[in-house]
Design a protein around this motif. Structure first.
Motif, PDB file in Angstrom:
ATOM      1  N   LYS A  98     -17.675  -6.778  -2.489  1.00 32.69           N
ATOM      2  CA  LYS A  98     -18.386  -6.302  -1.303  1.00 32.69           C
ATOM      3  C   LYS A  98     -18.734  -4.826  -1.453  1.00 32.69           C
ATOM      4  O   LYS A  98     -19.847  -4.398  -1.102  1.00 32.69           O
ATOM      5  N   TYR A  99     -17.797  -4.044  -1.977  1.00 33.31           N
ATOM      6  CA  TYR A  99     -18.050  -2.610  -2.171  1.00 33.31           C
ATOM      7  C   TYR A  99     -19.216  -2.386  -3.135  1.00 33.31           C
ATOM      8  O   TYR A  99     -20.125  -1.602  -2.858  1.00 33.31           O
ATOM      9  N   GLY A 102     -22.443  -3.226  -1.684  1.00 32.02           N
ATOM     10  CA  GLY A 102     -22.785  -2.209  -0.699  1.00 32.02           C
ATOM     11  C   GLY A 102     -23.386  -0.967  -1.320  1.00 32.02           C
ATOM     12  O   GLY A 102     -24.032  -0.168  -0.630  1.00 32.02           O
ATOM     13  N   ASN A 299     -14.300  -7.095  16.853  1.00 31.47           N
ATOM     14  CA  ASN A 299     -14.828  -5.930  17.561  1.00 31.47           C
ATOM     15  C   ASN A 299     -14.396  -5.921  19.017  1.00 31.47           C
ATOM     16  O   ASN A 299     -14.128  -4.861  19.590  1.00 31.47           O
ATOM     17  N   ASP A 318      -8.500   0.754   5.101  1.00 36.55           N
ATOM     18  CA  ASP A 318      -9.490   1.320   4.167  1.00 36.55           C
ATOM     19  C   ASP A 318      -9.138   2.790   3.974  1.00 36.55           C
ATOM     20  O   ASP A 318      -9.562   3.649   4.747  1.00 36.55           O
ATOM     21  N   GLN A 322     -14.548   3.919   3.467  1.00 34.57           N
ATOM     22  CA  GLN A 322     -15.859   3.487   2.987  1.00 34.57           C
ATOM     23  C   GLN A 322     -16.454   2.362   3.830  1.00 34.57           C
ATOM     24  O   GLN A 322     -17.658   2.133   3.799  1.00 34.57           O
ATOM     25  N   SER A 323     -15.642   1.665   4.567  1.00 32.49           N
ATOM     26  CA  SER A 323     -16.093   0.479   5.300  1.00 32.49           C
ATOM     27  C   SER A 323     -16.723   0.860   6.640  1.00 32.49           C
ATOM     28  O   SER A 323     -16.430   1.905   7.228  1.00 32.49           O
ATOM     29  N   GLU A 324     -17.590  -0.022   7.132  1.00 35.69           N
ATOM     30  CA  GLU A 324     -18.195   0.175   8.448  1.00 35.69           C
ATOM     31  C   GLU A 324     -17.127   0.239   9.532  1.00 35.69           C
ATOM     32  O   GLU A 324     -17.256   1.005  10.497  1.00 35.69           O
ATOM     33  N   ARG A 325     -16.072  -0.539   9.371  1.00 37.84           N
ATOM     34  CA  ARG A 325     -15.018  -0.594  10.385  1.00 37.84           C
ATOM     35  C   ARG A 325     -14.304   0.748  10.508  1.00 37.84           C
ATOM     36  O   ARG A 325     -14.113   1.270  11.619  1.00 37.84           O
ATOM     37  N   GLN A 327     -15.436   3.664   9.646  1.00 43.97           N
ATOM     38  CA  GLN A 327     -16.369   4.662  10.152  1.00 43.97           C
ATOM     39  C   GLN A 327     -16.643   4.460  11.644  1.00 43.97           C
ATOM     40  O   GLN A 327     -16.873   5.429  12.383  1.00 43.97           O
ATOM     41  N   TRP A 328     -16.601   3.198  12.089  1.00 39.82           N
ATOM     42  CA  TRP A 328     -16.732   2.923  13.519  1.00 39.82           C
ATOM     43  C   TRP A 328     -15.589   3.558  14.291  1.00 39.82           C
ATOM     44  O   TRP A 328     -15.812   4.203  15.321  1.00 39.82           O
ATOM     45  N   ARG A 331     -16.209   7.319  14.567  1.00 43.91           N
ATOM     46  CA  ARG A 331     -17.250   7.689  15.531  1.00 43.91           C
ATOM     47  C   ARG A 331     -16.754   7.561  16.963  1.00 43.91           C
ATOM     48  O   ARG A 331     -17.075   8.390  17.824  1.00 43.91           O
TER      49      ARG A 331
END
Length: 430
Positions: A98-99, A102, A299, A318, A322-325, A327-328, A331
């Motif tokens: 997946k990485y 990506g 989510n 992580d 690096q993952s969207e999770r 970084q979510w 934020r």
């Protein structure tokens, strides 16, 4: 006998060491470096089909994710490791694929090469400290390295030459047990190996785990006292489980929100208590039974945990963010205005975690800092290992070349002999 550095010395990542002469060849680890789309070891396709044995110290990607290249290039033997390590690899192969995708890249091997990997299990062939015959003129014994469930160090005997390979080693885990020289075969303790390849990831850093944990506790406590929450990005296996148990005990009354995969990783630990320190299994059970420890996997569950509005510790699987999770989470804490991210492990160049650390004001509202949780060795640990396991010649690995140079110079000044700072593509005869 000769050591060829296919990766891992003079750098952090892609651990891969070839031991060979005209008659035998043995490979220690075959990992990747999480930089860009991934950097792979300098594997020689002409050598690979002739390998007599391959060993894997543990499952982390920087030690394991290039193993399929061996089968792509004609290796038909087994990979010697532990059953626990082999069972963790599916998670890492899925994550690595997946990485790479990506990064808009493709793996240099196919799914068929992953499926071609065959394992032989060290602990089923012989107990810790027993010699195991793995191929003609190749023997090995093993001990627990304290880095992951199933992680090991190795002592090899190759046509009369003895080689010690520490793998990733830590005697300071909250939960995991590590074996010292008492686990060597009878009569070997105190006898130097001909070659030692030793984890020295922290270079000249001499700080002990208790000191670092006090620093970590002070920073978490400060954030909580100010009404904020703390994000702790950690790997799926390893220090994440240690830190969950430690945080639950250190901060009574504070909610701990953890990705479900981090809590599920406790299950193989309880299934294999032989890898744990005395009392660790009970500490894990208390953590899993504590209503303050909340598992999230969707989510909606993450949103619900954040909507509670209480100061909490958030664990996401992580370590480099690096993952969207991951970084979510960052934020959301930044938007709240009083969050804190604490990075506790290695950050690859260009990773999201490293960028945040270098540019802490880029998103505002969320402080970012690094406080190490030890899972490797610094100078004090390397010094202790040299005295315990020894090596007429020693190659410190798992850190940058300048840090390795400094470590070798400092230890040489103390009277340690035969130290070599090596890098990618270099060799050493012994």
């Amino acid at each position: 006998m000769q050591l060829d550095i296919w990766g891992g010395a003079g750098e952090h990542g892609r651990s891969c060491y070839l031991l060979h002469n005209d008659r035998i060849g043995v490979l220690l680890d075959c990992g990747v470096k999480k930089t860009g789309a991934g950097q792979y070891p300098l594997v020689d396709p002409n050598v690979i089909p002739r390998l007599n044995a391959v060993f894997l110290s543990h499952a982390h990607e920087d030690h394991s994710m290039a193993l399929p290249l061996l089968y792509k290039h004609g290796y038909r033997g087994v990979v010697w490791t532990t059953r626990a390590t082999a069972q963790q690899l599916d998670t890492y192969f899925t994550s690595w694929k997946k990485y790479v995708r990506g990064q808009s890249a493709e793996l240099p091997y196919g799914d068929e090469h992953v499926k071609a990997i065959r394992f032989a299990y060290l602990e089923e062939a012989g107990a810790s400290g027993e010699w195991i015959d793995v191929a003609p003129h190749v023997k090995v014994c093993w001990g627990r390295s304290g880095h992951l469930v199933g992680s090991v160090w190795l002592m090899l005997e190759l046509e009369g030459k003895r080689v010690f390979f520490s793998g990733d080693y830590s005697s300071e885990s909250v939960l995991l047990a590590a074996d010292g020289p008492e686990a060597l075969p009878s009569g070997m303790a105190g006898q130097p190996a001909d070659l030692a390849v030793i984890d020295a990831a922290y270079g000249m850093d001499a700080e002990a785990q208790p000191v670092l944990l006090e620093r970590l506790a002070a920073r978490i406590g400060q954030a909580l006292a100010q009404g904020g929450s703390v994000l702790l990005p950690v790997p799926a296996f390893g220090r994440g489980q240690d830190m969950l148990v430690w945080a639950r005990e250190r901060f009574p009354g504070v909610p701990l929100v953890a990705e479900r995969e981090l809590l599920q990783a406790f299950e193989p630990m309880l299934d294999r208590p032989e890898w744990l320190k005395p009392g660790a299994a009970e500490r894990i059970r208390r953590c899993l039974e504590d209503p303050r420890v909340v598992a999230v996997a969707t989510n909606a569950e993450r949103e619900q945990a954040l909507a509670a509005g209480r100061s909490a510790l958030y664990f996401t699987a992580d370590g480099m963010m690096q993952s969207e999770r991951a970084q979510w989470y960052y934020r959301r804490l930044a938007a709240a205005g009083n969050g804190c991210v604490i990075l506790t492990g290695h950050l690859a160049a260009g990773s999201f975690g490293q960028r945040l650390l270098n540019e802490p004001e880029s998103e505002g509202g969320c402080s970012v800092e690094a406080i190490r949780y030890k899972v490797h060795q610094g100078v004090t640990d390397v010094r202790r290992m040299l005295r315990a396991f020894g090596g007429r010649q020693t190659v410190p690995v798992h850190t940058g070349r300048s840090a390795t140079d400094a470590l070798c110079a400092a230890l040489a000044a103390e009277g340690f002999a035969g130290l070599h700072s090596l890098g990618l593509g270099e060799t050493l005869r012994f």
